[in-house]
Structures are given as C-alpha cells and as structure tokens.
Design an enzyme around this catalytic site. Structure first.
Site, PDB file in Angstrom:
ATOM      1  N   GLU A  99       9.317   5.453   3.426  1.00 51.00           N
ATOM      2  CA  GLU A  99      10.491   5.064   4.227  1.00 51.00           C
ATOM      3  C   GLU A  99      11.504   6.197   4.277  1.00 51.00           C
ATOM      4  OE1 GLU A  99      10.846   0.217   3.604  1.00 51.00           O
ATOM      5  OE2 GLU A  99      12.369   1.554   2.799  1.00 51.00           O
TER       6      GLU A  99
ATOM      7  N   GLY B  28       0.829  -1.198   0.000  1.00 51.56           N
ATOM      8  CA  GLY B  28       0.000   0.000   0.000  1.00 51.56           C
ATOM      9  C   GLY B  28       0.857   1.239   0.000  1.00 51.56           C
TER      10      GLY B  28
END
Length: 931
Positions: free
Chosen positions: A85, A51
């Site tokens: 990230e 996702g």
C-alpha cells in the site's frame, strides 16, 4: 484541446494502517471524526491480510482518493500488505496526484525512515523472506524513507482526541474547493494543465508573474478559479481577488483589495486594518516578503491596480506565483510580464463548444443538426455565449430554436453585450470610432486599406488598431481585420441604439434599405457620418443627383455594386474625406469646397475626361481611376501635391501620362499596368518617395530617368513593355532587391551601372529575345566598388540571345551567386572561372544548343541541368563529364541532379553515399545510384 486524464475522485481520504495496532482505538476514533465532518473515507475493513500482493480494489481506491493518511505504528512494516500500500501511495505522490499525510503513532519518524527498532527488525524479516537484494524490498525501503521524511503528526502519550481534531481540520483545508468554477467546466482541465507548465511550479527561485489574456466572455475567470482551486494548497498562503477593475473604482476600492490580500494570506486572529493605499503597499511588502504565496488578480483593467497590489516580485517570498487576468495585453507588457508568460485564452474548439451547448441546452427530444450548427455558428466557441444560448434554448422545441437564433442575430442578448461593452467603454474616443467603423463596415477587409480610409477621416488608426488588438476586440491575421461575430453584433447594436426607428439619426449606415430611406427623404438634421454599402451582386438604386449634398456631416462614402439610374451625382458634401463608387461615375461630382477630400476611387467608371475643378483637390492623397477604359488623357495633377498613390491601371485607351506626375514629391505608388496604348511618359521621375512602379503591358519605349536616390523602392517589374533600354540612373534605385524584366522584345542590354545596385538579390531577364549582351563590370566608367552586385543570389537570363558568358569571369562580381539560369541561349562555352564560384549551388544550361564544352564545375553544386545540349553530344571527349562527377564526389554532396543528353561512363567511389540521377533526353537512358 485534449481533456484531462486524471482519474475520477471518489474518496476524500484513504487510510493505510496496521489493523492489529490501531483498529480498535485510534483508527476507530479518526474514522468517526472524519465521517462527522462529511469527509468520505476509505478504510479497509479486512482483519487479516490475504497475501503479499495488494488487491486490485485497494489499488483502485488509492487512485480514486485525494489524500492518503499513513498511520505508522510499531508493527506497520511487518505487513507486506501495508508496505505494498505504502509503495503505491508514494508512487501516486511522485506523480503529483495524491497528497500524503503521515501519522507517527507511538513510533519515532527516525525509526520509519532509518529502518531502526521495530522497523529494522521487520525489514530484516522481509529480506529473509524475499531476499536481501529483492527489488520489492528495496522499493519498500525507499517508500519508508520518503514517507518518514514528510511533515506530519507525532503522537506518543498525548491527547488523541486533540490530535484527531487537528488532522480533521487539516484535511478539511486540503479538501476545501473555495471557488465555484462553472456549472459545466468544459475544456477547463486541459487549460489548467497548460497553465501549470507555464507557472514552473517545481522552481522556488524568485517570483513568477503570469498573465491570462483574452476577450470578454471567453472564460478567463473560470480558468483562473480552476487554477486557484488546483494550486492553493501548495502555498503558504493564497488569495483570489475577483473583479479587481470594478472593485477598485468604488470608494476605497484599492484599500479593500489590499486588506483582502493580507487577511486571506496571513489568516491573522484579528483582521488587519489598512488606512490608505500607501500603508497597504508597505504592509504587503513587509508581511508577505518571506511567504510563498499564490495571488490571482482577476479582471485587471488599469496599471495602477497592479502597481498597488503586486508591483514587484520582491513583495513576495521565493516560489510565489502571481496570476493576472485581463482583456488588455498592454497592461501585462507595461508590468514587464514577458510574452513567454502570457497565456492567451482562446475560444473552444467545435467539439468542446458542442459539448458545452448540449450540457446547458439539455433536451428530452431530438433537435435537428442544422439548428445545432446555427447555434454553434452564432456563439463561435465563446463559452459565455454558449451558456446564455443554451439556457435560452433549454427544453424548447425546434421552432423555438429557429426563432431564437434568428432573433439573436438581429437583437443581441443583453447579458453577452454587457460583457463586451465593458471593453468598449474603456476606449478613448478615437478607439471607439475606429471600433464602430470596423464592426459596421470593415470586418474582413485588409488592415492597410482600412488604415488609409480611416486616417483620411481624421482618426489615428495605428494607435487605434493597437489598442483594439490589446483589448481583444479585434485581431489582425495575415493583414485581414478579424472580429468575433458577437463583438461585431455588440458594435452594430451600439450604432442602432443611437436611434432605433430613424436611420438618418444614426452615425453609420450599411444596409440597402436604410440608405434608400435616407436618400428618399428631405432631412434637415441628418447625423450620418459614414455610409459603406457593399452588396454581394449588382443592384440598381435610384439616387437623386443632389441626394448626398444634404448629408452635411458625411465624411465617408463607399458604394459598391450600386448602379445609379440617374447616371451620376452632381454634388457631394464638403466634409467628405473618402469617396469610392466603382463602376458608375461618368464624371467627378462637384464639391463646393473640395479641400478636405483625401481618397477618390472612381475605378471602372465611364469617365472620359476630368473637369477643371480637379485642380481644387489640395489634400487629395489617393486616386484610383483604374479600368476607366474611356479615359484618353490624364488630368493635370500639379495642384494635388499630397498625392501618395495614383492608379491608372487597365485604362487601355490612355495614350499619355501628364508631365505633372514627374514632380509629385510625396508619390509612393504609381500604376499604369495594362495601359496598352500608353506611349508618352515624362522623361524624368523626381518623386523621391516612390516605392512601387508598375508599367507592365504598356507601349512606352523609354524608361524615365531617376535623378534622386529612391530609398524605399525595392521591386521593379517590367513585363511586355516596349522599352528599349534602361537609363544609367537606374543605380539610384539604391534599395532595389528584385528586378524582373520579361517579354520586353525591344530590350537589347542593361546599363553597366546596374553593378552599383548594392542590395539587388534577384535579377530576372526572361524571354527578351533581342537581349544580346549582359554588361561587363569593366565597362563601368568608374569601377571603384569592391564588388559588383554584391548581394545578388539569383540570376536568370532564360530565353535571351546571349552568345557568350564573359560577364561571369570576374569573380568580384556577384560573389554570393547561388542560382544561375542560362537556359535557351546561344552560349558556346562557360568560363573556366565558374569552378571557383563556391556559393553556386544550382546551374541550368538546358536547351543551350550551341554549348560545346562544360568546364570543371563549382565544388558545392547540388543541382545541374544540361538537357538538350546537342553540341555537347557531338563532343567525343567525355573528360569534362568526369570532372563533374569527380567534383561532386570530392565535395561529398548529398544529392546531385544532373541531366544530360548523353550517357555517362561507369564510375565508382568509396566514401560518403551520393545519389546521382542522370537523365538522358536524346540519347540512351543511363541512371547511376551510388550506395
């Protein structure tokens, strides 16, 4: 101190990557290389992103990692998972909580930070998906720019294995924690945070030197190691020099230290050689002057060590930080490290101390709380003591705990003692003697008293106190001498080691049994130099009248709460400098040669007279005969010209003060308080150095003339005396700041020369019922001054018998007057000029029953009291009261307290809110609050 809030580190490295680009080649080889090197690495094994939101597990892994490696490949930015990230990684980096190392794998760094080529196309797709002005996309763009600007590795078609080895080596240096701090580093993290704030690490301007100062065993070295481990990676080079003081004392020690600095920071292929100290200084200056370095010099104990290793900031490059740990704060001051950059390492608080003790004394069974408290009381928050004590008690039972603590209180642990003794051994002879006196006798006593006592024993106390404070062996808090219990135990042990089994062979005695033992034996070679025996409650000791005569080296003798069944001493040793025995003496003991005695305290004794031999005390400086209630006449002190302090307070049968006290040139303190029969006193005081004079509760009627200016006399208090007047020469109290005259029923007025007291700030004449007139400035014979009482701020004439206040009319007198108290006088009117006293903020005329009129008040008055002024209440004209209210409104006073004995008419105002409280004590209550 609060503990650190840093998250627990689980992973050494977190790797962010785009799996389809690198998973089966570069990333696989990198992961194996890291694993072979023992570097614990988090690499997400998911093949496909699930996702757009980063998973909680990945977020947690980033937070629990020390280093993040970002592998920027061609399709990295096409993954919103990777960009999430990246954003999280850069957020942690900004919080200075994560080291980030980028790898540009077959992409140019310019593409990453500038959004070009594949990165430009990927970002365009992200904008299309989330919107061009999406906050999420803007965050990703900034993260890419910031990460792409970092220094890292760039691989196109080079040798991957070589690059991977470089990465592993670099990470190894980042992860290395070169210095072992402590088995249980309790309280360290929070101190490191405080230290880092002092170090101003964000600034690269110049070089900053910081000092860590504290007593031995307090944890300076552990703290310095932890700081080094936390910071060394942020510098171009770093060096931790341990045991600088000890190492430098060996052959070529300073050269060894210089070589370590150069080789640790430069990491040259071959070790640099240094032949001598001067060559080492030149090499350090030349080779390190452009390098940003971290240098920690631990346990420095001499200025030459600093001069040789880090004399000037210019020896090192901008942004360098030099940290010095020492027990001697004077070294830091001499090296020009200012106090703002000196961090005092303090003992652990009780919670931290308990935690550290429990970690070292880990138990499999319960230990009584009172025993734990005894152990904590013994260690007093000192980490070294807690560690040693915990190790001794580890795994033992309660009876062993109890026995061990009792034994340590009598026989200090050698490991702890040796640490403290390093500081003691570094003292000169004067410092050692003063330290042992404080350890054995004077801990908890006032520094001023101890200074007098030890100065009398030929010690240089000011210099001694100074060096003991700087060496962290004592502290002086609110005038009280403080010393850590374990440092005191070390000092006591040094004296006990002089001779374990024979107290007569020791230099100092302070225990009852030891003193009795020495007094009961005939000793030809007694080495005792000082006896201070202070018992918590009275106790009898049978002392032979000649017992102390054999102590030929005795300089100091203090006996408190000791009752002698022989009722006094006949003879004392000739070397004695300070003799103090309150409550026991019937007469002054004989000295065959009393010239060396400096201090004599026989307070509370039954002395009725002083023997003729008193004239032989040439060096006597301090005499205390207070509370000697049987004494009727003072001795002749004319042969004691060095007297500085003389105390006859509480000698309630003393009738006459000897004429000799008027001519003691060095006299500073003279006390006759509570001498209720004292009626005869010299007419003149010639003591030019007089600073303190106490005649409270005496019967004498005439205050002595003061023919010379007294430049150190700041406060005069006369309470309940029979004095009728003060002399005109009162003007010679040129330094006087406070004068308080209370309950002197015979005093009728003050001399007009009082206006010449240029430094007087407070003047109180209280409850002097016959004081009928305050002098007028115009009564001065030669009023040549610009202002009378120019420094006076507080004037209180409470409870006198004044009928008028004309002395307030002259505005050149007390121009700074801020508080005026005229309570309980017979004043009928206040002068109109009072409205022009701009400094006056408080006025009290309460209980002035004859007061009929209040003029316009000063513009800055904030407190006004006029309770129980009955004559005001009879006056129907309330205009003066309106003046009061209007005046305070015009001045926009924040708070005005007005207390009248009559109601006020209503009034209003339109500007700044004012709170006015009107309290009627006799008439109806009226309170107005203006909002």
């Amino acid at each position: 101190m609060a503990s650190s809030s840093k998250p627990k580190r689980i992973y050494d490295v977190f790797v962010s990557f785009r799996g389809t680009d690198v998973r089966n080649n570069f990333l696989g080889h990198l992961g194996k290389a890291l694993d072979r090197s023992g570097i614990y690495t988090f690499i997400d094994t998911k093949e496909l992103e699930k996702g757009d939101q980063i998973s909680p597990a990945l977020m947690k892994a980033i937070e629990e990692s020390c280093i993040a490696i970002i592998v920027f490949s061609e399709d990295y930015a096409s993954s919103s998972w990777c960009l999430e990230e990246l954003a999280k990684i850069m957020e942690r980096k900004e919080q200075k909580d994560l080291t980030v190392l980028p790898v540009f794998y077959k992409v140019d760094p310019k593409e990453v930070r500038g959004g070009r080529e594949s990165y430009g196309r990927a970002l365009a797709k992200q904008e299309s998906k989330f919107g061009k002005d999406s906050e999420k996309v803007n965050i990703w763009k900034k993260a890419l720019f910031d990460a792409g600007s970092l220094s890292g590795w760039h691989l196109n078609d080079g040798d991957e294995s070589k690059l991977i080895q470089e990465i592993v080596n670099k990470i190894s240096t980042y992860l290395d924690c070169p210095l072992w701090v402590a088995k249980h580093p309790v309280g360290i993290d929070s101190r490191v945070i405080e230290l880092k704030s002092i170090l101003s690490l964000e600034s690269n301007d110049g070089v900053l030197m910081v000092g860590l100062w504290g007593k031995g065993g307090i944890g300076k070295t552990c703290l310095a190691k932890a700081l080094y481990n936390d910071l060394f990676r942020k510098f171009e080079g770093a060096c931790f020099l341990a045991d600088v003081g000890e190492t430098s004392k060996g052959s070529g020690g300073l050269v060894i230290l210089q070589k370590k600095i150069l080789n640790d920071i430069l990491l040259p292929p071959q070790k640099l050689k240094v032949s001598n100290v001067d060559e080492g200084i030149n090499l350090i200056q030349r080779r390190l002057c452009r390098k940003k370095v971290l240098l920690i010099l631990d346990d420095v104990d001499a200025l030459c060590q600093l001069d040789t290793l880090a004399r000037k900031g210019e020896w090192f490059g901008n942004g360098s930080r030099i940290v010095v740990t020492t027990r001697n704060i004077q070294l830091l001051t001499c090296h020009k490290i200012d106090q703002d950059h000196v961090y005092e390492v303090k003992t652990l608080d009780n919670s931290q101390a308990c935690e550290l003790l429990s970690k070292h004394a880990f138990q499999t069974h319960h230990i009584r709380r009172d025993l734990v408290d005894c152990a904590l009381q013994y260690a007093k928050g000192l980490p070294l003591a807690l560690e040693v004590l915990g190790s001794l008690l580890c795994g033992t039972t309660e009876d062993v705990w109890e026995s061990t603590i009792k034994n340590l209180s009598r026989n200090p642990d050698k490991t702890i003692n040796n640490v403290f003794k390093v500081s003691f051994d570094g003292l000169d002879e004067n410092g050692k003697e003063i330290f042992l006196h404080i350890a054995c006798f004077f801990k908890g006593w006032t520094s001023e008293y101890v200074k007098k006592v030890l100065n009398s024993c030929d010690h240089e106390t000011i210099a001694g106190f100074d060096i003991l404070v700087k060496r962290s062996l004592i502290s002086i808090e609110y005038g009280i001498l403080k010393m850590h219990d374990l440092i005191q135990a070390m000092g006591i042990d040094i004296v006990n080691q002089e001779c374990r089994h024979d107290p007569g062979s020791r230099s100092r005695l302070w225990l009852y049994d030891d003193v009795v033992d020495v007094m009961s034996r005939d000793m030809e070679n007694c080495h005792v130099k000082a006896i201070v025996l202070v018992l918590p409650k009275p106790r009898e000791m049978r002392i032979n009248p000649d017992a102390f005569a054999k102590l030929k080296w005795l300089k100091l003798l203090i006996l408190r709460n000791i009752h002698d069944s022989f009722q006094g001493l006949r003879c004392l040793p000739n070397e004695l400098r300070w003799f103090e025995w309150p409550g026991c003496a019937h007469q002054i003991p004989k000295f065959s040669s009393p010239q060396k005695l400096v201090g004599l305290d026989l307070s509370g004794g039954n002395i009725t007279r002083v023997l003729k031999q008193f004239k032989d005390f040439q060096n006597l400086t301090f005499i205390n005969f207070s509370q000697c209630e049987l004494m009727v006449h003072m001795p002749d002190l004319s042969c004691s010209p060095n007297l500085k302090e003389l105390n006859f307070g509480g000698c309630k049968n003393l009738e006459e003060a000897h004429e000799s006290i008027a001519y003691l040139d060095k006299l500073k303190v003279l006390k006759f308080w509570g001498c209720s029969k004292l009626s005869v006193f010299p007419n003149v005081l010639n003591s030019e150095n007089l600073q303190h004079l106490d005649f409270n509760f005496t019967k004498f009627e005439r205050f002595p003339d003061i023919p010379h200016k007294l430049k150190g006399f700041e406060e005069l208090s006369l309470v309940a005396t029979a004095i009728k007047e003060l002399p005109e020469s009162i003007e010679n109290l040129v330094a006087l700041k406070r004068m308080r005259i209370c309950d002197c029923m015979n005093l009728r007025q003050l001399p007009s020369s009082i206006y010449k007291l240029q430094n007087l700030e407070e003047l109180d004449v209280l409850d002097c019922s016959n004081f009928i007139e305050f002098p007028k400035y115009e009564d001065l014979a030669d009023p040549c001054m610009e202002a009378g009482l120019p420094s006076l701020r507080n004037l209180s004439l409470w409870g006198c018998n004044l009928s008028e206040a004309r002395f307030l009319e002259n505005l050149s007198c007390f121009p700074l007057l801020s508080e005026l108290d005229l309570q309980e006088n017979n004043i009928t009117i206040l002068p109109t000029s009072i409205s022009k006293r701009d400094s006056l903020s408080r006025l009290d005329v309460s209980n002035c029953h004859q007061l009929q009129e209040i003029p316009e008040l000063p513009p800055f008055l904030t407190k006004f009291f006029a309770a129980d002024c009955e004559s005001l209440q009879k006056n129907e004209d309330l205009i003066p009261i309106h003046h009061i209210v209007r005046a305070c409104l015009r001045a926009s006073i924040d708070t005005l307290e007005v207390r009248f004995s009559l109601p006020l008419p209503p009034f209003s105002r339109t500007h700044k809110p004012t709170h006015i409280a009107v309290d009627c004590m006799l008439g109806p209550l009226c309170v107005y609050i203006l909002q």
